[in-house]
Design a protein around this motif. Sequence first.
Motif, short mmCIF file in Angstrom:
data_model
loop_
_atom_site.label_atom_id
_atom_site.label_comp_id
_atom_site.label_asym_id
_atom_site.label_seq_id
_atom_site.Cartn_x
_atom_site.Cartn_y
_atom_site.Cartn_z
N GLY A 72 -30.24 -76.59 -2.52
CA GLY A 72 -30.50 -77.71 -1.61
C GLY A 72 -31.07 -77.32 -0.27
O GLY A 72 -31.29 -78.18 0.56
N VAL A 73 -31.32 -76.02 -0.04
CA VAL A 73 -31.89 -75.64 1.25
C VAL A 73 -33.36 -76.03 1.31
O VAL A 73 -33.86 -76.49 2.32
CB VAL A 73 -31.72 -74.13 1.51
CG1 VAL A 73 -32.49 -73.71 2.73
CG2 VAL A 73 -30.25 -73.80 1.68
N LEU A 74 -34.05 -75.88 0.19
CA LEU A 74 -35.46 -76.28 0.13
C LEU A 74 -35.61 -77.36 -0.93
O LEU A 74 -35.27 -77.18 -2.09
CB LEU A 74 -36.33 -75.06 -0.20
CG LEU A 74 -37.81 -75.17 0.12
CD1 LEU A 74 -38.02 -75.39 1.60
CD2 LEU A 74 -38.54 -73.93 -0.31
N HIS A 75 -36.12 -78.51 -0.49
CA HIS A 75 -36.33 -79.68 -1.34
C HIS A 75 -37.26 -79.33 -2.51
O HIS A 75 -38.21 -78.57 -2.32
CB HIS A 75 -36.94 -80.74 -0.43
CG HIS A 75 -37.16 -82.06 -1.06
ND1 HIS A 75 -38.33 -82.38 -1.67
CD2 HIS A 75 -36.34 -83.13 -1.17
CE1 HIS A 75 -38.23 -83.62 -2.13
NE2 HIS A 75 -37.04 -84.08 -1.83
N PRO A 76 -37.03 -79.88 -3.72
CA PRO A 76 -37.87 -79.52 -4.88
C PRO A 76 -39.37 -79.69 -4.65
O PRO A 76 -40.14 -78.79 -4.97
CB PRO A 76 -37.38 -80.47 -5.96
CG PRO A 76 -36.01 -80.84 -5.58
CD PRO A 76 -35.90 -80.74 -4.10
N LEU A 77 -39.77 -80.82 -4.05
CA LEU A 77 -41.21 -81.02 -3.81
C LEU A 77 -41.73 -79.94 -2.86
O LEU A 77 -42.84 -79.41 -3.03
CB LEU A 77 -41.46 -82.41 -3.22
CG LEU A 77 -42.93 -82.69 -2.88
CD1 LEU A 77 -43.79 -82.66 -4.13
CD2 LEU A 77 -43.10 -84.00 -2.15
N LYS A 78 -40.90 -79.58 -1.88
CA LYS A 78 -41.32 -78.54 -0.94
C LYS A 78 -41.49 -77.21 -1.67
O LYS A 78 -42.41 -76.45 -1.36
CB LYS A 78 -40.28 -78.37 0.17
CG LYS A 78 -40.44 -79.37 1.28
CD LYS A 78 -39.50 -79.04 2.40
CE LYS A 78 -40.24 -78.84 3.68
NZ LYS A 78 -39.35 -78.68 4.82
N GLN A 79 -40.60 -76.94 -2.62
CA GLN A 79 -40.73 -75.69 -3.39
C GLN A 79 -42.07 -75.66 -4.11
O GLN A 79 -42.78 -74.66 -4.09
CB GLN A 79 -39.62 -75.57 -4.43
CG GLN A 79 -38.24 -75.46 -3.82
CD GLN A 79 -37.17 -75.50 -4.89
OE1 GLN A 79 -37.45 -75.35 -6.06
NE2 GLN A 79 -35.94 -75.71 -4.45
N ILE A 80 -42.40 -76.79 -4.76
CA ILE A 80 -43.66 -76.84 -5.53
C ILE A 80 -44.85 -76.65 -4.59
O ILE A 80 -45.73 -75.83 -4.85
CB ILE A 80 -43.76 -78.17 -6.30
CG1 ILE A 80 -42.66 -78.24 -7.34
CG2 ILE A 80 -45.13 -78.32 -6.94
CD1 ILE A 80 -42.50 -79.58 -7.97
N VAL A 81 -44.87 -77.41 -3.50
CA VAL A 81 -46.02 -77.32 -2.59
C VAL A 81 -46.10 -75.91 -1.99
O VAL A 81 -47.18 -75.34 -1.85
CB VAL A 81 -45.94 -78.39 -1.49
CG1 VAL A 81 -47.15 -78.31 -0.58
CG2 VAL A 81 -45.84 -79.76 -2.09
N PHE A 82 -44.93 -75.35 -1.69
CA PHE A 82 -44.93 -74.01 -1.09
C PHE A 82 -45.49 -72.98 -2.07
O PHE A 82 -46.33 -72.14 -1.70
CB PHE A 82 -43.51 -73.62 -0.67
CG PHE A 82 -43.44 -72.30 0.02
CD1 PHE A 82 -43.87 -72.15 1.32
CD2 PHE A 82 -42.97 -71.18 -0.65
CE1 PHE A 82 -43.82 -70.93 1.95
CE2 PHE A 82 -42.92 -69.96 -0.03
CZ PHE A 82 -43.35 -69.83 1.28
N ALA A 83 -45.06 -73.06 -3.34
CA ALA A 83 -45.56 -72.12 -4.35
C ALA A 83 -47.07 -72.29 -4.52
O ALA A 83 -47.83 -71.31 -4.55
CB ALA A 83 -44.85 -72.34 -5.67
N LEU A 84 -47.51 -73.56 -4.59
CA LEU A 84 -48.94 -73.85 -4.72
C LEU A 84 -49.71 -73.28 -3.54
O LEU A 84 -50.80 -72.70 -3.69
CB LEU A 84 -49.14 -75.36 -4.81
CG LEU A 84 -50.58 -75.84 -4.90
CD1 LEU A 84 -51.14 -75.49 -6.27
CD2 LEU A 84 -50.67 -77.32 -4.65
N SER A 85 -49.11 -73.42 -2.36
CA SER A 85 -49.77 -72.96 -1.15
C SER A 85 -49.90 -71.43 -1.14
O SER A 85 -50.95 -70.89 -0.80
CB SER A 85 -48.95 -73.46 0.03
OG SER A 85 -49.28 -72.79 1.18
N MET A 86 -48.81 -70.74 -1.55
CA MET A 86 -48.87 -69.28 -1.65
C MET A 86 -49.99 -68.88 -2.61
O MET A 86 -50.77 -67.96 -2.33
CB MET A 86 -47.55 -68.73 -2.20
CG MET A 86 -46.43 -68.73 -1.21
SD MET A 86 -46.74 -67.58 0.12
CE MET A 86 -45.15 -66.91 0.41
#
Lengths: 217, 50, 355
Positions: C305-319
């Motif tokens: 719960g520290v990083l929201h699921p959508l944030k995880q996806i966008v972050f991975a995509l961004s990397m």
Amino acid sequence: MLLAIGAVVLKEIVVEFRNRSLLYTLLLFTVVVVLILAFSLMEKNIAPELFVAFCWIVLFFLAIQSGARSFAAEYERETVVLLHTLVSGYAVFWGKVVYQVGMITFLMSIAAALLLLVFDVSIASIAGFWLTLGVSSILMGAMVPIFSALIARSQMKGALLPVLAFPVFVPLMRLGIEGMLDAVLEQLHVQTLILMGAYAGIVITLAAMLFDYVWRE
Amino acid sequence: MEAFLVRYSIYVVFLIVLVIWIGIAGWLWRLERRLVKLEQWARQHGGNRP
Amino acid sequence: MKAILISLGVVGGVIVGLVPAVHRSRPRWWMALCIGGMGLTIALGLLPPLSGTFRDAVITWRQVNPELYVPVAGTLDWDAAVASGDTLVVPMTDRAIPPTTAMVVIPPGFSVPKDASVVILAVQRWKNDQQFVVRGIVAADPILALPFIPGLEERARNLFFHVPLSWVAVVAYAYALWYAVLFLRRRRFIDDIHSVSAVSIGTLFALLATATGSIWAKFNWGSFWNWDPRETSIFLLLLIYAAYFALRQSIEEPQRRAQIAAIYAIVAFVTVPFLVFVMPRLMEGLHPGSASDQTAGPILSTQPGVLHPLKQIVFALSMFSFSLLFFWLLSLRVRSGILALQHKIQQVQEMSETR
């Protein structure tokens, strides 16, 4: 091998004592720094933090000053050929390291003694202070020669050395300043010295491995 | 006015970033094509590998 | 889940980046992937509205700034609405776990859509912790929403740009190190071209990371530069690689220049893990994950719960997309460097033939 290293160290000492230019420059530098600090502060009691900062300023510039000439002078005097033919690169590297370490530790202890004489600083752990100072000077001295060799054949040598060496020194300086502050204010934490040794160890090992590439054309 | 800002300021940021990215992407695409042409030309004229 | 996603973005970016070898031209699909990935990152990172909870609104009012409006997502219970004059008072249940129900006061002039199942309203705490006044309508039935973080608000979106930029800089420096080692072993000028190009583009990314971070810091921490450990370390990193170029500039003979530069790149890289991964975590600082922070930061923390699921996806995509962008720039740089080298060799050959 040890003999070759010893020979290089001896040669450095002999060359140095023939003209003593470096020794005088460094001594003068130390005295000038101490005097300027004494003049501008005008009081004998200074904060321990300030004292530690002075020590490190002097140490960094001592290392840079003595490193700037080390290899460049060999090329100018054209003694490189002799070194190339007589000893291995390995011996040259470790010889320079031992000489630099000795030189910087010697001069730094004089500088620190002068600073202590001029200013009244209450130091919590005298032994800790000298130990940190000794370890710092040894590690700084040992890290300098590789940079000194890198700049030996470039233009604007003197200006380039601090630029190259400073960022690599920073982690060591960061830890060293912290360790020295601890020693001056409360007591020394040995783990700081170990961390410093580990970091400098990596740099020096790499330097020893890579030195041959700088040395052999 | 403030409510308007709360609602729409991020879209302005989005548009600016998007325009910048489209610009960069177009520039990269053009650079890539020009480089490919140059490489072909070099291969036809001599084309020795260093 | 989070670890898999992020490592997929990081490792996938490097692998796909290296699939057409760096010295070859980029295929169409590859360029499309990079452009599309970046576009998607920008859209997904900036467009979804923030959605918070009533608790966020209370925290913001108490600890951050009582003037701020907080977007709260929830469902309005229109059947229990009470009208007093022009003002409506409607109970709203937010999407927190567990949810809280509070009264929202809708002043005249706001037409909240009644048929939407979820609305995001910009609210402000009013009178007590159970009453909030509506200051704006953010969205009705949003397809996607990013979490609201008290104290960060819209600035949290910087995560998708600032972190990949600095990560890519580290990748670039590691790449430069690898080719510096190769150059010392094989003594091929192409390896030197790889190494320099990686350092120059890595430095560009590091500069951009500094710029995004510093603008962000102005609005979040109050000044552009705070000498936080991470700021110090990126400053030193920039210094190191500036010194690298100064060193190259000062040696004229190409063979020697490449050799000395390679050695410096290797020695200097020793500091990178220390400056990027060790020092900022050991020392007190403002960045997440530093010693004064209880968590390991939003990316590395294993707490759920520290990083929201959508944030995880966008972050991975961004990397992933930023890595591709780096390899594209690198490829352009390396190939033009090789062309210039070939040109020089040809010139020398022609000169020796005419002689």
